[in-house]
Design a protein around this motif. Sequence first.
Motif, PDB file in Angstrom:
ATOM      1  N   HIS A  92       1.698  -9.342   5.430  1.00  0.00           N
ATOM      2  CA  HIS A  92       0.962  -9.628   4.192  1.00  0.00           C
ATOM      3  C   HIS A  92       1.852  -9.831   2.983  1.00  0.00           C
ATOM      4  O   HIS A  92       1.388 -10.277   1.938  1.00  0.00           O
ATOM      5  CB  HIS A  92      -0.004  -8.481   3.882  1.00  0.00           C
ATOM      6  CG  HIS A  92      -0.934  -8.167   5.000  1.00  0.00           C
ATOM      7  ND1 HIS A  92      -1.964  -8.990   5.362  1.00  0.00           N
ATOM      8  CD2 HIS A  92      -0.972  -7.119   5.852  1.00  0.00           C
ATOM      9  CE1 HIS A  92      -2.607  -8.455   6.391  1.00  0.00           C
ATOM     10  NE2 HIS A  92      -2.019  -7.319   6.701  1.00  0.00           N
ATOM     11  N   GLY A  93       3.100  -9.416   3.096  1.00  0.00           N
ATOM     12  CA  GLY A  93       3.998  -9.583   1.958  1.00  0.00           C
ATOM     13  C   GLY A  93       3.833  -8.486   0.917  1.00  0.00           C
ATOM     14  O   GLY A  93       3.053  -7.557   1.068  1.00  0.00           O
ATOM     15  N   VAL A  94       4.609  -8.641  -0.138  1.00  0.00           N
ATOM     16  CA  VAL A  94       4.543  -7.732  -1.275  1.00  0.00           C
ATOM     17  C   VAL A  94       3.670  -8.408  -2.331  1.00  0.00           C
ATOM     18  O   VAL A  94       3.877  -9.577  -2.645  1.00  0.00           O
ATOM     19  CB  VAL A  94       5.958  -7.481  -1.848  1.00  0.00           C
ATOM     20  CG1 VAL A  94       5.899  -6.695  -3.151  1.00  0.00           C
ATOM     21  CG2 VAL A  94       6.837  -6.765  -0.827  1.00  0.00           C
ATOM     22  N   SER A  95       2.680  -7.697  -2.834  1.00  0.00           N
ATOM     23  CA  SER A  95       1.804  -8.290  -3.851  1.00  0.00           C
ATOM     24  C   SER A  95       2.483  -8.258  -5.212  1.00  0.00           C
ATOM     25  O   SER A  95       3.056  -7.249  -5.599  1.00  0.00           O
ATOM     26  CB  SER A  95       0.484  -7.529  -3.949  1.00  0.00           C
ATOM     27  OG  SER A  95      -0.148  -7.511  -2.707  1.00  0.00           O
ATOM     28  N   VAL A  96       2.407  -9.381  -5.901  1.00  0.00           N
ATOM     29  CA  VAL A  96       3.033  -9.477  -7.217  1.00  0.00           C
ATOM     30  C   VAL A  96       1.945  -9.550  -8.278  1.00  0.00           C
ATOM     31  O   VAL A  96       1.058 -10.401  -8.217  1.00  0.00           O
ATOM     32  CB  VAL A  96       3.917 -10.745  -7.309  1.00  0.00           C
ATOM     33  CG1 VAL A  96       4.589 -10.834  -8.668  1.00  0.00           C
ATOM     34  CG2 VAL A  96       4.946 -10.754  -6.187  1.00  0.00           C
ATOM     35  N   PRO A 111       0.823  -1.214   0.000  1.00  0.00           N
ATOM     36  CA  PRO A 111       0.000   0.000   0.000  1.00  0.00           C
ATOM     37  C   PRO A 111       0.857   1.265   0.000  1.00  0.00           C
ATOM     38  O   PRO A 111       0.335   2.355  -0.136  1.00  0.00           O
ATOM     39  CB  PRO A 111      -0.796  -0.118   1.292  1.00  0.00           C
ATOM     40  CG  PRO A 111      -0.824  -1.577   1.573  1.00  0.00           C
ATOM     41  CD  PRO A 111       0.496  -2.104   1.108  1.00  0.00           C
ATOM     42  N   TYR A 112       2.153   1.111   0.150  1.00  0.00           N
ATOM     43  CA  TYR A 112       3.026   2.275   0.255  1.00  0.00           C
ATOM     44  C   TYR A 112       3.803   2.559  -1.015  1.00  0.00           C
ATOM     45  O   TYR A 112       4.462   3.571  -1.119  1.00  0.00           O
ATOM     46  CB  TYR A 112       4.017   2.080   1.410  1.00  0.00           C
ATOM     47  CG  TYR A 112       3.339   1.943   2.742  1.00  0.00           C
ATOM     48  CD1 TYR A 112       3.289   3.010   3.621  1.00  0.00           C
ATOM     49  CD2 TYR A 112       2.729   0.748   3.100  1.00  0.00           C
ATOM     50  CE1 TYR A 112       2.657   2.891   4.830  1.00  0.00           C
ATOM     51  CE2 TYR A 112       2.078   0.615   4.314  1.00  0.00           C
ATOM     52  CZ  TYR A 112       2.045   1.686   5.177  1.00  0.00           C
ATOM     53  OH  TYR A 112       1.404   1.580   6.368  1.00  0.00           O
ATOM     54  N   GLU A 136       5.982  -3.560   8.813  1.00  0.00           N
ATOM     55  CA  GLU A 136       5.043  -4.414   9.529  1.00  0.00           C
ATOM     56  C   GLU A 136       4.046  -5.045   8.536  1.00  0.00           C
ATOM     57  O   GLU A 136       3.733  -6.233   8.599  1.00  0.00           O
ATOM     58  CB  GLU A 136       4.301  -3.562  10.577  1.00  0.00           C
ATOM     59  CG  GLU A 136       3.514  -4.344  11.579  1.00  0.00           C
ATOM     60  CD  GLU A 136       4.324  -5.468  12.239  1.00  0.00           C
ATOM     61  OE1 GLU A 136       3.743  -6.545  12.431  1.00  0.00           O
ATOM     62  OE2 GLU A 136       5.549  -5.279  12.535  1.00  0.00           O
ATOM     63  N   TYR A 137       3.634  -4.230   7.618  1.00  0.00           N
ATOM     64  CA  TYR A 137       2.689  -4.699   6.600  1.00  0.00           C
ATOM     65  C   TYR A 137       3.300  -5.834   5.778  1.00  0.00           C
ATOM     66  O   TYR A 137       2.686  -6.879   5.555  1.00  0.00           O
ATOM     67  CB  TYR A 137       2.283  -3.542   5.672  1.00  0.00           C
ATOM     68  CG  TYR A 137       1.383  -3.997   4.561  1.00  0.00           C
ATOM     69  CD1 TYR A 137       0.003  -3.961   4.705  1.00  0.00           C
ATOM     70  CD2 TYR A 137       1.915  -4.516   3.385  1.00  0.00           C
ATOM     71  CE1 TYR A 137      -0.822  -4.425   3.703  1.00  0.00           C
ATOM     72  CE2 TYR A 137       1.100  -4.993   2.375  1.00  0.00           C
ATOM     73  CZ  TYR A 137      -0.271  -4.949   2.539  1.00  0.00           C
ATOM     74  OH  TYR A 137      -1.078  -5.427   1.552  1.00  0.00           O
TER      75      TYR A 137
END
Length: 424
Positions: free
Chosen positions: A173-177, A140-141, A168-169
């Motif tokens: 939740h990880g990084v979305s690919v 989200p960042y 923390e995110y």
Amino acid sequence: MSKLFYHPTIKLLKILILLLLFLGGDFGSDNNNNYCYVEAFKVPFRVKDVLPVLPHQISWPVLNNLHSAVDLLPYFVGSVSPDNGTLQWKGACFYDSEARLDFALADSDHDPALGGGLLRLKTSAAHSWTCMDLYVFATPYRVTWDYYFSAREHTLKFDSWEEAAEMEYVKQHGVSVFLMPSGMLGTLLSLIDVLPLFSNTVWGQNANLAFLTKHMGATFEKRPQPWRTTINPDDVHSGDFLAVSKIRGRWGGFETLEKWVTGAFAGHTAVCLKDELGNLWVGESGHENEKGEEIIVVIPWEEWWELSLKDSSNPQIALLPLHPDVHAKFNSTAAWEYARSMSGKPYGYHNMIFSWIDTIADNYPPPLDAHLVISVMSMWTRVQPAYAANMWNEALNKRLGTEVLLLFLTCSRPSSSICGINSK
Ligand SMILES: *[C@@H]1O[C@H](CO)[C@@H](O)[C@H](O)[C@H]1NC(C)=O
Ligand SMILES: *[C@@H]1O[C@H](CO)[C@@H](O)[C@H](O)[C@H]1NC(C)=O
């Protein structure tokens, strides 16, 4: 009174395209020197891959049929988090692709407490030697993108997390690919197709007309002059309908995509209302008030007409009288009651979202999916806090029956139960 012809997909498409346009991103740097190593040779090549080197007579007609704005929608392949091992998927070019993410030290010029990350992405089994895969990586960042041409291990470095919350995110939740399914060429061509739509020039206007012709089979006939008609308010009755189609500039571009997705040939609508004294009014959503908020208004016909004539988006306006039978049934008293009750109310972002999202993950027509929507939305929250606040806050306030609740979304995986909404 409001936009009758809209489909939520388009709102998301708009947002997504805006994100792609305005966020930009860091291009990966590890692609420059490896174009000689090719692993798989099973299929020599696909026509798409070599189009740029074909003669124009051959390549342009083919190109024009291959791409469409839908190619701009990334496809969610999964999320990689440091604790969760390796994510594997089938790419558009590399059939065996996998990624894992490790936390790393932050770069020396960043806060060491934040740390950074290193994404290792392995590509193999290319279906042709000319193809490449284009990816968008998102939290989200941030949104970052990179493309892979060679079969080997690639790395993508996150120099430093933006703030502790991002770290923390990513931990949780990880990084979305996301994979751009049509590859580099298709994506660029789609952008080339879509970008000019937003240009406030004759060229931009022609681009909008060309887009509608090509993708919707619309036909345009130039009207004889005069292009500004004179309408006698006496000829207009309560309930008569105004269908507006903007074809130039920012709103022109939006409306073009809106028409394409909804299948409607109007991007905006309004309704005529006559009062007891015979004065003509227009009820419409989306007027900006002094505070810059978009609201519903009922304004005198003369004012509406004046604004429309001045509108730089070059609106094409169709005044569609109600059929006499329908007009006979039209209850002007009830229409006025409703119009007065809505006047001054916000544009209607609340309807926009919750009129159609009522399940966690099943509301999205392909190629949209919940991951994409929520990633875009949460990124949007950061890029355009004011707009996003409108959407989510109006929507959630409406749904929860509250007035002033401000929400801050921290969810990227709506299909899991981890998804949380924090009150702020
Ligand atoms: C971790 O992997 C499991 C199994 O592959 C999956 O169900 C889960 O959603 C993943 N969690 C995260 C945070 O990616
Ligand atoms: C028209 O609407 C008003 C207000 O809602 C209502 O009182 C009235 O009965 C309606 N008239 C007809 C003919 O339906």
